[in-house]
Design an enzyme around this catalytic site. Structure first.
Site, PDB file in Angstrom:
ATOM      1  N   ARG A 116       0.833  -1.198   0.000  1.00 44.49           N
ATOM      2  CA  ARG A 116       0.000   0.000   0.000  1.00 44.49           C
ATOM      3  C   ARG A 116       0.867   1.246   0.000  1.00 44.49           C
ATOM      4  O   ARG A 116       1.918   1.282   0.653  1.00 44.49           O
ATOM      5  CB  ARG A 116      -0.908   0.020   1.236  1.00 44.49           C
ATOM      6  CG  ARG A 116      -2.042  -0.966   1.186  1.00 44.49           C
ATOM      7  CD  ARG A 116      -2.981  -0.782   2.365  1.00 44.49           C
ATOM      8  NE  ARG A 116      -2.272  -0.834   3.633  1.00 44.49           N
ATOM      9  CZ  ARG A 116      -2.723  -0.296   4.764  1.00 44.49           C
ATOM     10  NH1 ARG A 116      -3.865   0.358   4.784  1.00 44.49           N
ATOM     11  NH2 ARG A 116      -2.035  -0.409   5.883  1.00 44.49           N
ATOM     12  N   SER A 185       7.581  -5.492   6.651  1.00 47.85           N
ATOM     13  CA  SER A 185       7.255  -6.573   7.590  1.00 47.85           C
ATOM     14  C   SER A 185       7.973  -7.872   7.243  1.00 47.85           C
ATOM     15  O   SER A 185       7.354  -8.930   7.050  1.00 47.85           O
ATOM     16  CB  SER A 185       5.740  -6.773   7.633  1.00 47.85           C
ATOM     17  OG  SER A 185       5.115  -5.592   8.082  1.00 47.85           O
ATOM     18  N   ASP A 238       5.208  -3.597  11.196  1.00 49.81           N
ATOM     19  CA  ASP A 238       3.792  -3.261  11.323  1.00 49.81           C
ATOM     20  C   ASP A 238       3.339  -3.083  12.767  1.00 49.81           C
ATOM     21  O   ASP A 238       2.463  -2.258  13.053  1.00 49.81           O
ATOM     22  CB  ASP A 238       2.915  -4.294  10.601  1.00 49.81           C
ATOM     23  CG  ASP A 238       3.194  -5.725  11.044  1.00 49.81           C
ATOM     24  OD1 ASP A 238       4.122  -5.946  11.847  1.00 49.81           O
ATOM     25  OD2 ASP A 238       2.497  -6.635  10.561  1.00 49.81           O
TER      26      ASP A 238
END
Length: 506
Positions: A116, A185, A238
């Protein structure tokens, strides 16, 4: 009628009567045999369930012991004990968002087959998040096994395209460089707030030339090749991003926990309580620690034969033991293994074991949750799930109720073990009890994110009730568990703001 005829008739009648008695005896024996077989089947089912109940039991005293073990392992990790299962990674995040941040900031969230790109316009304490936009981009499969340059050039090109769509709601002060928070991540050895070397790829990635390299430098070079003037000011995972996002909304957030497909926790530690920290203490006096708590292990954890078999057959045997007992990736699989045992030992789904029940990970945790939340009197929704997933066309009401009970046992154990971990963090911070000196109780907020916690209501309710029980009524009144939905994305942008190169001049 002659004498012989009478005798003959009597003989026939007696023979018929004897035959009838014989048939009745056979029928009776068959019925008794069938009844005995059914009783034996139920006895075997009860034996399996009783063993699961015993092995999955999590009495409060056991949970307190697990929390104590968590604290011990946290301290070992902070000392850099090479054998400590908890790595307690220093995040280099010492300035969490305060709410005063303002300006335009970007975030890139890379953690799987999609990534994203996010932008936020922050308006300070009064306006907070003025505008927010994001796009999700699928990574072509060939780039997941290609070269480092190809992957990062693709990401940088998508990021540049996203920047070009900045609308009137977003304003970059003249003469300033755009700044980015990078949520990455994958396992990284972090060396500063904005640098870290990749330890290994996971989640289906296998890219040459990136392991051992600084992922921020890789992204920065790709942005330069695209002609994109943007600086990475924060590299976070994250969970740390979720903590930052939670702190922005509520200044009392002290820890963040992700309970989704996987699980992890991060919390704010006093810098002087980190023996492995070298160099000057940060001005804030605090440091966010990424626990990587999924790898927690202890002899006190109530592991069963099902857990041991799952671990042995996994891609990483002996690792992520805690995660394999509490996270969404594994709860449905544990249920499947128990149902398979019941099918083999007690013919739970009929004389033939359903072929699909032999298939690993066919029962996903969202399906387990849907079955667990069936409140119909005949559990028809649960039965429909068993038909759709396992191909069992006609399940008995007994089989459905046993399946419901298995879901309950597995979910309850997972939720209570997760609560014990959170209680361990609170103990480490001294937030597990009321101050003995009579001073005012300090409010403590745990930011929780992840689909397992958000969508599995019975899991969530059990976790919260267990944590309150461990804390006791008085201490529990000052501890709040709060959903931080999708906090990691905006959290990275907020950390880019709180670690901005321009922060000192504002």
């Amino acid at each position: 009628m002659g004498k012989g005829t009478v005798v003959g008739t009597a003989v026939v009648v007696c023979a018929a009567a004897a035959a009838a008695v014989g048939v009745a005896v056979v029928v009776s024996r068959r019925r008794r045999s069938k009844r005995e077989a059914e009783e034996e089947r139920r006895r075997r089912a009860a034996a399996v369930i009783e063993e699961v109940e015993q092995r999955f039991s999590t009495p409060t005293a056991l949970l307190r012991g697990i929390a104590d073990a968590m604290v011990e392992e946290m301290e070992r990790g902070l000392r850099a004990d090479p054998h400590a299962p908890l790595k307690m990674l220093i995040s280099y995040v010492d300035n969490l968002p305060t709410g005063d941040e303002h300006g335009l900031f970007y975030a890139l969230d890379l953690g799987g087959t999609n990534f994203r790109v996010i932008r936020v316009q922050l308006g300070g304490r009064e306006k907070r998040v003025v505008s927010q936009q994001y796009e999700e981009v699928a990574i072509p499969p060939h780039l997941m096994v290609g070269t480092s340059m190809e992957l990062f050039d693709f990401i940088a090109a998508e990021l540049e395209s996203f920047v070009k769509t900045e609308g009137e709601d977003f304003h970059l002060p003249e003469g300033r460089q755009r700044e980015l928070g990078f949520t990455f991540s994958f396992p990284v050895h972090q060396t500063s707030i904005s640098s870290g070397t990749l330890i290994k790829w996971t989640k289906g990635f296998s890219i040459n030339g990136t392991v051992g390299e600084d992922v921020v430098a890789e992204l920065s070079r790709a942005m330069e090749r695209q002609g994109l003037d943007m600086k990475v000011t924060a590299l976070v995972n994250d969970t740390v991003g979720t903590l930052a996002g939670g702190r922005y909304v509520d200044n009392d957030v002290a820890a963040a926990v992700i309970l989704g497909t996987g699980t992890n926790a991060a919390y704010v530690e006093h810098a002087n309580a980190i023996p492995k920290w070298t160099g000057l203490l940060p001005r804030s006096g605090n440091m966010v620690i990424n626990m990587e708590w999924g790898n927690f292990k202890s002899e006190r954890l109530p592991r069963s034969d099902y857990d041991n078999a799952l671990d042995f057959e996994s891609l990483n045997p002996g690792e992520q033991i805690y995660e394999k007992m509490i996270s969404g990736m594994y709860l449905g699989e544990i249920v499947r293994r128990i149902l398979l045992k019941l099918a083999h030992d007690a013919s739970l789904f009929g004389d033939v074991v359903p072929t699909k029940l032999e298939q690993r990970f066919i029962l996903r945790t969202p399906d387990m949750s849907a079955m667990h939340h069936d409140t119909s009197h005949d559990l028809k929704h649960l039965g429909a799930k068993l038909k759709d997933i396992l191909g069992v066309a006609d399940t008995s009401l007994e089989a459905r109720y046993i399946t419901l009970h298995v879901c309950d046992l597995v979910a309850e154990r997972g939720a209570r073990l997760a609560a014990a971990g959170i209680y361990g963090i609170l103990k480490k911070l001294g937030r597990d009890r009321v101050p003995s000196d009579g001073s005012q109780k300090q409010r403590t907020v745990i930011a929780l994110d992840g689909g397992l916690y958000e969508h599995y209501k019975k899991f969530r309710t059990c976790l919260e009730a267990t944590l309150a029980d461990l804390l006791g009524e008085e201490a529990a009144s000052s501890v709040v568990v709060k959903l931080a939905n999708d906090g990691s994305g905006i959290g990275a942008a907020l950390l880019a703001a709180s670690h901005s190169q321009y922060a000192s001049v504002e």
